[in-house]
Design a protein around this motif. Structure first.
Motif, PDB file in Angstrom:
ATOM      1  N   UNK A 159       0.849  -1.195   0.000  1.00 52.76           N
ATOM      2  CA  UNK A 159       0.000   0.000   0.000  1.00 52.76           C
ATOM      3  C   UNK A 159       0.885   1.246   0.000  1.00 52.76           C
ATOM      4  N   UNK A 160       0.552   2.185  -0.868  1.00 54.72           N
ATOM      5  CA  UNK A 160       1.296   3.440  -0.959  1.00 54.72           C
ATOM      6  C   UNK A 160       0.401   4.581  -0.484  1.00 54.72           C
ATOM      7  N   UNK A 161       0.886   5.292   0.542  1.00 54.52           N
ATOM      8  CA  UNK A 161       0.121   6.385   1.133  1.00 54.52           C
ATOM      9  C   UNK A 161       0.923   7.679   1.063  1.00 54.52           C
ATOM     10  N   UNK A 162       0.302   8.747   0.563  1.00 53.98           N
ATOM     11  CA  UNK A 162       0.979  10.043   0.533  1.00 53.98           C
ATOM     12  C   UNK A 162       1.296  10.536   1.934  1.00 53.98           C
ATOM     13  N   UNK A 163       0.445  10.180   2.880  1.00 51.97           N
ATOM     14  CA  UNK A 163       0.614  10.657   4.253  1.00 51.97           C
ATOM     15  C   UNK A 163       1.513   9.718   5.046  1.00 51.97           C
ATOM     16  N   UNK A 164       2.199  10.305   5.993  1.00 53.90           N
ATOM     17  CA  UNK A 164       3.111   9.517   6.822  1.00 53.90           C
ATOM     18  C   UNK A 164       2.404   9.058   8.102  1.00 53.90           C
ATOM     19  N   UNK A 165       1.184   8.509   7.929  1.00 57.00           N
ATOM     20  CA  UNK A 165       0.365   8.078   9.057  1.00 57.00           C
ATOM     21  C   UNK A 165      -0.217   6.697   8.771  1.00 57.00           C
ATOM     22  N   UNK A 166      -0.667   5.993   9.807  1.00 58.50           N
ATOM     23  CA  UNK A 166      -1.395   4.737   9.578  1.00 58.50           C
ATOM     24  C   UNK A 166      -2.786   5.031   9.008  1.00 58.50           C
ATOM     25  N   UNK A 167      -3.536   3.967   8.703  1.00 55.58           N
ATOM     26  CA  UNK A 167      -4.934   4.166   8.304  1.00 55.58           C
ATOM     27  C   UNK A 167      -5.654   4.921   9.416  1.00 55.58           C
ATOM     28  N   UNK A 168      -6.384   5.979   9.068  1.00 55.54           N
ATOM     29  CA  UNK A 168      -7.150   6.696  10.089  1.00 55.54           C
ATOM     30  C   UNK A 168      -8.453   7.202   9.501  1.00 55.54           C
ATOM     31  N   UNK A 169      -9.337   7.642  10.389  1.00 54.31           N
ATOM     32  CA  UNK A 169     -10.696   8.024  10.017  1.00 54.31           C
ATOM     33  C   UNK A 169     -10.788   9.531   9.803  1.00 54.31           C
ATOM     34  N   UNK A 170     -10.874   9.939   8.540  1.00 54.25           N
ATOM     35  CA  UNK A 170     -10.948  11.370   8.225  1.00 54.25           C
ATOM     36  C   UNK A 170     -12.286  11.994   8.622  1.00 54.25           C
ATOM     37  N   UNK A 171     -13.319  11.160   8.707  1.00 60.95           N
ATOM     38  CA  UNK A 171     -14.654  11.673   9.049  1.00 60.95           C
ATOM     39  C   UNK A 171     -14.649  12.337  10.428  1.00 60.95           C
ATOM     40  N   UNK A 194      -5.949  11.435  18.925  1.00 61.22           N
ATOM     41  CA  UNK A 194      -5.509  10.828  17.662  1.00 61.22           C
ATOM     42  C   UNK A 194      -5.723   9.315  17.650  1.00 61.22           C
ATOM     43  N   UNK A 195      -5.446   8.655  18.770  1.00 59.73           N
ATOM     44  CA  UNK A 195      -5.578   7.193  18.819  1.00 59.73           C
ATOM     45  C   UNK A 195      -6.993   6.735  18.476  1.00 59.73           C
ATOM     46  N   UNK A 196      -7.972   7.578  18.767  1.00 57.55           N
ATOM     47  CA  UNK A 196      -9.364   7.207  18.489  1.00 57.55           C
ATOM     48  C   UNK A 196      -9.688   7.255  16.998  1.00 57.55           C
ATOM     49  N   UNK A 197      -8.832   7.936  16.225  1.00 55.79           N
ATOM     50  CA  UNK A 197      -9.048   8.026  14.789  1.00 55.79           C
ATOM     51  C   UNK A 197      -8.339   6.914  14.021  1.00 55.79           C
ATOM     52  N   UNK A 198      -7.330   6.292  14.639  1.00 54.14           N
ATOM     53  CA  UNK A 198      -6.536   5.275  13.945  1.00 54.14           C
ATOM     54  C   UNK A 198      -7.384   4.021  13.716  1.00 54.14           C
ATOM     55  N   UNK A 199      -7.427   3.557  12.474  1.00 52.05           N
ATOM     56  CA  UNK A 199      -8.250   2.397  12.111  1.00 52.05           C
ATOM     57  C   UNK A 199      -7.447   1.107  12.071  1.00 52.05           C
ATOM     58  N   UNK A 252      -7.893  24.116   4.131  1.00 51.14           N
ATOM     59  CA  UNK A 252      -8.875  23.100   3.753  1.00 51.14           C
ATOM     60  C   UNK A 252      -8.830  22.041   4.847  1.00 51.14           C
ATOM     61  N   UNK A 253      -9.719  21.065   4.802  1.00 50.84           N
ATOM     62  CA  UNK A 253      -9.780  20.096   5.901  1.00 50.84           C
ATOM     63  C   UNK A 253      -9.995  18.698   5.335  1.00 50.84           C
ATOM     64  N   UNK A 254      -8.891  18.061   4.816  1.00 49.19           N
ATOM     65  CA  UNK A 254      -8.992  16.736   4.220  1.00 49.19           C
ATOM     66  C   UNK A 254      -8.144  15.705   4.934  1.00 49.19           C
ATOM     67  N   UNK A 255      -7.151  16.129   5.727  1.00 47.94           N
ATOM     68  CA  UNK A 255      -6.246  15.156   6.336  1.00 47.94           C
ATOM     69  C   UNK A 255      -5.742  15.654   7.686  1.00 47.94           C
ATOM     70  N   UNK A 256      -4.931  14.821   8.339  1.00 49.36           N
ATOM     71  CA  UNK A 256      -4.467  15.178   9.673  1.00 49.36           C
ATOM     72  C   UNK A 256      -3.549  16.396   9.633  1.00 49.36           C
ATOM     73  N   UNK A 257      -2.736  16.524   8.593  1.00 40.72           N
ATOM     74  CA  UNK A 257      -1.841  17.676   8.495  1.00 40.72           C
ATOM     75  C   UNK A 257      -2.649  18.965   8.458  1.00 40.72           C
TER      76      UNK A 257
END
Length: 666
Positions: free
Chosen positions: A228-240, A252-257, A321-326
């Motif tokens: 899996x290739x991810x642009x972000x330097x994070x694990x799978x997480x919930x953007x919602x 943050x831990x509550x968002x990690x999937x 904008x508001x699309x990711x953790x950064x």
């Protein structure tokens, strides 16, 4: 109903009733009052038969197998037939969705001893074959079938362009020389587990679709390589859940999937902070942002989307904008409740949820909406008005039919001027006006693209080795931008790659659940009746209490709903719409005003359906130990799906406790 349909035909039984059947047990047809006072006289009741001797003649037949004999290569006898709620080819009964709920997929019924001999477990994908052809369906273990015999229902023919579920691939072509009855009841076959060739799968993107694919695929296949290739330097997480992360309601831990340990358990290779820049379809190679190349057998594109931007936005601090953790971290470090107002441009789900979260930490908020109401695609005008009143009560200022004309400030934003002339001073501006699918590399590689990447019912592009899911996948000229759709698509791709053609994509139910503390609001399907008399509305409203329920019905099926003030029917309505279930008498009970929902017990886990940790634990103690079943019976994870990992963690923790205490067997 059947009796009424026969009226006036050669098989008229229109005067037949349950009471007659109870009394007589059986009758001869036709059966009407016009025939001998009521019904046809029973044949041969006088024991006189149409033979020369007037006596019955019994024809014997040889007691031997005239079909084909089981052998070492094909040791099992295949029999076919119908299942309870279907008749023949489903040409009539298959159109009644209530009947389709009984058995929705083809299967092979096999005795447990025959299954054990072949290392077959329940729901394993099987290959059934003989010299005439082969079939691929799931296993159904049952002691109701004789050892050495297997049963395959005959209702499934071609599914899309595949006949892998069709019983007639295997049945004998023999017919009886006199009656011409085909020999469907006795064919010899062999049964074995379906095995696919080992493949390397590359996934581009690490959003909800990619995470859902990993979990679905690993439940079916643990051998294939997955990178899996991810642009972000994070694990799978919930953007919602980013608005709750910004307000501090969730850490943050509550968002990690998927934790690092789970990544290891799923046996995947995650390339964090590395994107794919090029796809070489001819050689089946992708090139990453470091210039490294990677070979694939299957490529799954799940690149998601980026925030849509206004034109000519200046490069100054304080515009987000508001699309990711950064984005969220940058916003959190910039905004100080003491430094003034935040302006949110856009009155959709994200903008409203962010506004509500900021008000919880006492940040002043203004929403600027270009049109005349909020959530215009998800709510009708009355629903938008009730939502407006909720936000006003929370202290949110809202300006409609207006947009930004100028950004104020030098290197850092200090405010905006609207086209109406109004000036709003603020410390930050969030642009939340929609999204744009990330399809650039798909276009560059020559894949068919319109607004998104065009896919078929198995989410397959015009390149059979490349699939697309989530916000970039365009199916039947529609883009589904919700988490539930991405996860549904991911499961279909996983099953298809593992050889299962029985489930295919026909679109997703559009669901919108507003996550705003103290407010219950959701919509499903269509929210306003088209200009067509076949569509009907069922409505309950109490404006003073902001309590509003609306159902849209078409051809006796629920096709849309709005629930404000109480969303306890959400799960039931979702099932009715998704399964296209006929309402019949249920229509009168759709809006059960005053229905008491189960209270939340313990910490809130699912905000979509108001399910607490205690509610989940109680169901586990009652014996529910399957993750999906636990979600279904509690309602947790059946909305946006973001809490499913937490439900799974609760399940695993409590099953282990129950096992130690010998409360249940596991």
């Amino acid at each position: 109903e059947h009796a009424a349909l026969t009226k006036g035909t050669n098989i008229d039984v229109s005067d037949l009733s349950y009471s007659v059947l109870h009394e007589k047990r059986s009758v001869q047809w036709p059966y009407t009052k016009a025939i001998n006072g009521y019904g046809t006289k029973r044949l041969f009741g006088d024991k006189i038969f149409h033979t020369a001797s007037l006596k019955a003649k019994i024809h014997s037949f040889p007691d031997e197998n005239l079909s084909e004999k089981p052998c070492a290569d094909f040791p099992l006898v295949l029999t076919t037939g119908r299942i309870r709620d279907q008749w023949h080819t489903m040409s009539k009964t298959g159109k009644v969705n209530k009947l389709n709920q009984h058995v929705s997929e083809a299967f092979l019924e096999i005795h447990p001893d025959d299954a054990t001999q072949r290392k077959i477990r329940e729901n394993d994908l099987l290959e059934i074959f003989n010299n005439r052809g082969n079939v691929r369906v799931k296993a159904k273990l049952s002691v109701d079938i004789k050892k050495g015999v297997v049963f395959l229902p005959m209702h499934w023919g071609k599914i899309l362009n595949s006949d892998l579920n069709r019983a007639n691939n295997l049945t004998n072509n023999l017919v009886d020389p006199k009656s011409k009855e085909p020999d469907f009841k006795f064919s010899t076959v062999q049964v074995q587990l379906y095995k696919k060739a080992k493949q390397k799968i590359i996934v581009i993107g690490a959003g909800a679709g990619a995470c859902g694919f990993v979990k679905s695929y690993r439940a079916l296949n643990t051998d294939d390589e997955i990178e899996i290739f991810s642009k972000e330097n994070f694990p799978f997480y919930n953007r919602v859940l980013l608005p709750d992360y910004i307000s501090g309601t969730l850490q943050w831990d509550s968002l990690v999937k998927m934790s690092d340990a789970e990544e290891y358990d799923y046996n995947i290779k995650m390339h964090r902070g590395i994107s794919i820049e090029n796809i070489d379809r001819k050689n089946k190679i992708v090139t990453d942002s470091n210039g490294q190349t990677h070979f694939y057998d299957v490529l799954l594109m799940a690149m998601g989307s980026r925030a849509a931007m206004l034109r000519d936005v200046p490069a100054m601090q304080g515009i987000f904008t508001m699309r990711n953790r950064t984005d969220a971290d940058d916003f959190k470090s910039h905004v100080d409740p003491a430094n003034g107002r935040v302006v949110i441009v856009g009155g959709g789900l994200l903008g409203i949820e962010l506004a509500a979260s900021l008000r919880e930490v006492n940040v002043e908020v203004t929403i600027v909406q270009r049109i005349s109401r909020l959530m215009d695609r998800q709510l009708d005008p009355l629903g938008s008005q009730l939502l407006h009143e909720e936000l006003i009560d929370k202290g949110v200022d809202i300006y409609y039919n207006d947009e930004i004309e100028r950004f104020l400030g030098d290197t850092r934003t200090s405010g905006i001027r609207l086209k109406s002339g109004l000036i709003i001073h603020c410390q930050a501006i969030v642009i939340a006006i929609g999204t744009v699918p990330n399809i650039e590399i798909a276009k560059a590689s020559g894949l068919d693209c319109q607004r998104g990447v065009v896919v078929n019912e198995y989410l397959q592009t015009n390149d059979p080795d490349i699939f697309a899911i989530g916000e970039i996948a365009e199916f039947n000229q529609f883009l589904y931008g919700i988490t539930a759709a991405a996860e549904q698509q991911a499961e279909i791709v996983a099953r298809f790659l593992c050889g299962d053609i029985s489930k295919y994509y026909s679109g997703s139910l559009l669901m919108n659940i507003l996550k705003m503390h103290g407010t219950e609001l959701c919509s499903l399907g269509i929210v306003e009746c088209p200009d067509d008399p076949a569509y009907e509305e069922v409505v309950f409203i109490d404006k003073a209490k902001r309590y509003y329920k609306k159902c849209i019905i078409y051809n006796d099926k629920l096709v849309g709903a709005i629930l404000i003030g109480d969303k306890s029917e959400f799960l039931e309505f979702r099932n009715l719409i998704e399964n296209k279930m006929e309402l019949s008498e249920k229509r009168l009970q759709l809006l059960r005003s005053g229905k008491t929902a189960e209270p939340v017990i313990g910490k809130l886990v699912c905000s979509c359906n108001n399910v607490g940790e205690g509610n989940i634990v109680n169901k586990i103690k009652e014996g529910c130990k399957d993750h999906l079943q636990l979600c279904q019976v509690t309602g947790a994870g059946m909305g946006c799906g973001s809490c499913r990992p937490e439900v799974k963690a609760i399940l695993e923790a409590n099953v282990n406790v129950l096992k130690k205490d010998n409360i249940v067997e596991v």
